[in-house]
Design an enzyme around this catalytic site. Structure first.
Site, mmCIF file in Angstrom:
data_model
loop_
_atom_site.group_PDB
_atom_site.id
_atom_site.type_symbol
_atom_site.label_atom_id
_atom_site.label_comp_id
_atom_site.label_asym_id
_atom_site.label_seq_id
_atom_site.Cartn_x
_atom_site.Cartn_y
_atom_site.Cartn_z
ATOM 1 N N ASP A 125 -0.902 1.414 -4.167
ATOM 2 C CA ASP A 125 -1.629 -0.057 -4.893
ATOM 3 C C ASP A 125 -3.027 0.935 -5.483
ATOM 4 O O ASP A 125 -3.977 0.102 -5.272
ATOM 5 C CB ASP A 125 -1.982 -0.764 -3.964
ATOM 6 C CG ASP A 125 -3.007 -0.824 -2.694
ATOM 7 O OD1 ASP A 125 -3.220 0.654 -2.195
ATOM 8 O OD2 ASP A 125 -3.681 -1.642 -2.287
ATOM 9 N N SER A 143 0.716 -0.726 0.094
ATOM 10 C CA SER A 143 -0.091 0.051 0.130
ATOM 11 C C SER A 143 0.390 1.609 0.145
ATOM 12 O O SER A 143 1.325 0.788 -0.963
ATOM 13 C CB SER A 143 -1.246 0.071 1.220
ATOM 14 O OG SER A 143 -1.857 0.954 1.151
#
Length: 448
Positions: free
Chosen positions: A242, A104
């Site tokens: 992401d 992330s």
């Protein structure tokens, strides 16, 4: 059941550590496949795997796929795609499950693995606990690349879906700054916005495996803000690595976080009588001003623990279709079953188009309470209730603030950090409380 490896968003750790290497990825893939066998809601044996742009992604994907294949499933690589693409394709194809290899917003030195069920929704705490109990002791085969099929058109369905959220050519003569964090959205977000007619100024769209989130993206919106003012853009859009997050800035370069985005969307939906159950779902991290704004407009707010999957669980339980986090996770579940940074941006642009108002005006619907946050990196995550100083300080501050504010102290589920949050009636009282919390933390824990 307490989880050993999973945090608030999958397993995440420095690449090469004991819980983020090829051996562990193989074991985790095999365990997830074993779990899926007992929970099969579909006859499909397909498992979709997506990843972001980190250099460690391909080798982890190969090992993960081999573990999945060892249990009789067919792993299918979607390549580099945003997290919501994996979620959407898993659901629309009724695949056995989906996996994303990403850390992330974390730096390139980290990586992670998170799972989606066949419905495209992240697994529950209980599901993850069961997977941990199914971990094999060691991998029987480290890699098996021949078993990893490729799906080359993974983005096509996603681009069609998101591109249809706005009328054709509706962004003609719109200047937009787009920061894709050198991550998974470098192709998708650019393609959709350009197809709608936008003139883009691109930031961090040249991934090299090592520069994902490197002082760019949703965690570092400064370059986006500066570029908006320089080129005279109507807004700026920043994703994380992401692309399941979205942070915006208005035409003045002032940043809007997830609370402001969610409030803007909720107030518009309430006005049009389109907010399902009149409910917005947020986490305990969100500003108290969100509650005040939504309630004043005739809606209600439901709060959950921190983590977008807890938001999604509550949305499903209450029949709500809008929710998210102050960090920029925005879930429009009538469109996507998980957080989607591009969808969030397009929904905000839709409000701008409908009202003809600039973002600087639309954001005024939220009047934030004074708030300070801090994230202190700690050597050990000792149980908070066992600490000699911090619990008493928290109780003292809560008593002083009463119903005029709040304190939130929790460990990060993905990093070795203690997160502190204080809200109160004035900047001075909030700063004083934060100073007390910080001092107590340093007295009790080794801050590094």
């Amino acid at each position: 059941m307490k989880r050993q490896y999973f945090g608030t968003d999958g397993v995440r750790a420095p690449y090469g550590s004991a819980t983020m290497n090829e051996d562990f990825a193989w074991r985790l893939g095999a365990a997830a496949a074993r779990f899926a066998k007992g929970k099969m809601r579909t006859s499909s044996k397909d498992v979709f795997i997506g990843r972001d742009t980190r250099a460690s992604g391909p080798s982890l994907e190969s090992a993960l796929a081999a573990g999945i294949a060892s249990e009789g499933f067919q792993p299918i690589s979607l390549g580099i795609v945003p997290t919501p693409v994996v979620s959407l394709l898993t659901r629309s194809s009724a695949a056995a499950f989906g996996v994303v290899i990403t850390a992330s917003h974390n730096p390139a030195s980290d990586n992670g693995i998170k799972f989606f069920g066949s419905n495209g929704i992240k697994l529950t705490d209980s599901d993850e606990s069961q997977i941990e109990h199914l971990l094999p002791v060691s991998p029987s085969v480290l890699s098996d690349e021949d078993r990893l099929a490729q799906k080359t058109d993974a983005l096509a369905t996603y681009l069609e879906l998101t591109g249809a959220l706005l009328p054709p050519d509706s962004l003609q003569n719109w200047k937009i700054v787009l920061d894709t964090a050198n991550g998974a959205a470098c192709v998708s977000s650019r393609t959709v916005l350009e197809n709608l007619g936008a003139e883009l100024t691109l930031i961090a769209n040249q991934p090299d495996g090592q520069n994902i989130n490197a002082d760019v993206g949703s965690q570092h919106p400064e370059k986006m803000s500066a570029a908006v003012k320089t080129v005279g853009a109507r807004l700026g859009i920043a994703h994380d690595g992401d692309a399941d997050r979205c942070i915006l800035c208005d035409e003045n370069g002032d940043v809007l976080d997830g609370d402001e985005i969610l409030t803007l969307l909720a107030l518009r939906a309430l006005k049009q009588k389109q907010l399902e159950k009149n409910t917005l779902v947020i986490t305990v991290q969100s500003n108290l001003g969100v509650d005040a704004a939504v309630q004043a407009a005739g809606g209600r707010v439901s709060r959950t623990d921190v983590g977008d999957r807890y938001v999604i669980e509550r949305m499903l339980a209450e029949g709500a279709t809008l929710g998210g986090e102050s960090s920029g996770h925005v879930i429009c579940s009538d469109i996507s079953p998980t957080g989607d940074g591009l969808v969030a941006a397009l929904k905000v642009i839709e409000v701008m188009l409908e009202t003809g108002k600039p973002l600087s005006e639309l954001r005024r619907g939220l009047r934030k309470f004074p708030q300070l946050t801090a994230a202190l990196k700690v050597k050990d995550k000792k149980p908070l209730e066992s600490l000699p100083t911090l619990p008493a300080v928290i109780k003292k501050i809560e008593s002083e603030l009463g119903n005029l504010g709040r304190v939130l102290v929790r460990y990060s589920g993905t990093e070795p950090k203690l997160r502190l949050l204080v809200e109160g009636p004035t900047d001075e009282r909030v700063q004083s409380a934060m100073d007390q919390l910080t001092a107590a933390t340093k007295a009790d824990l080794e801050v590094v």
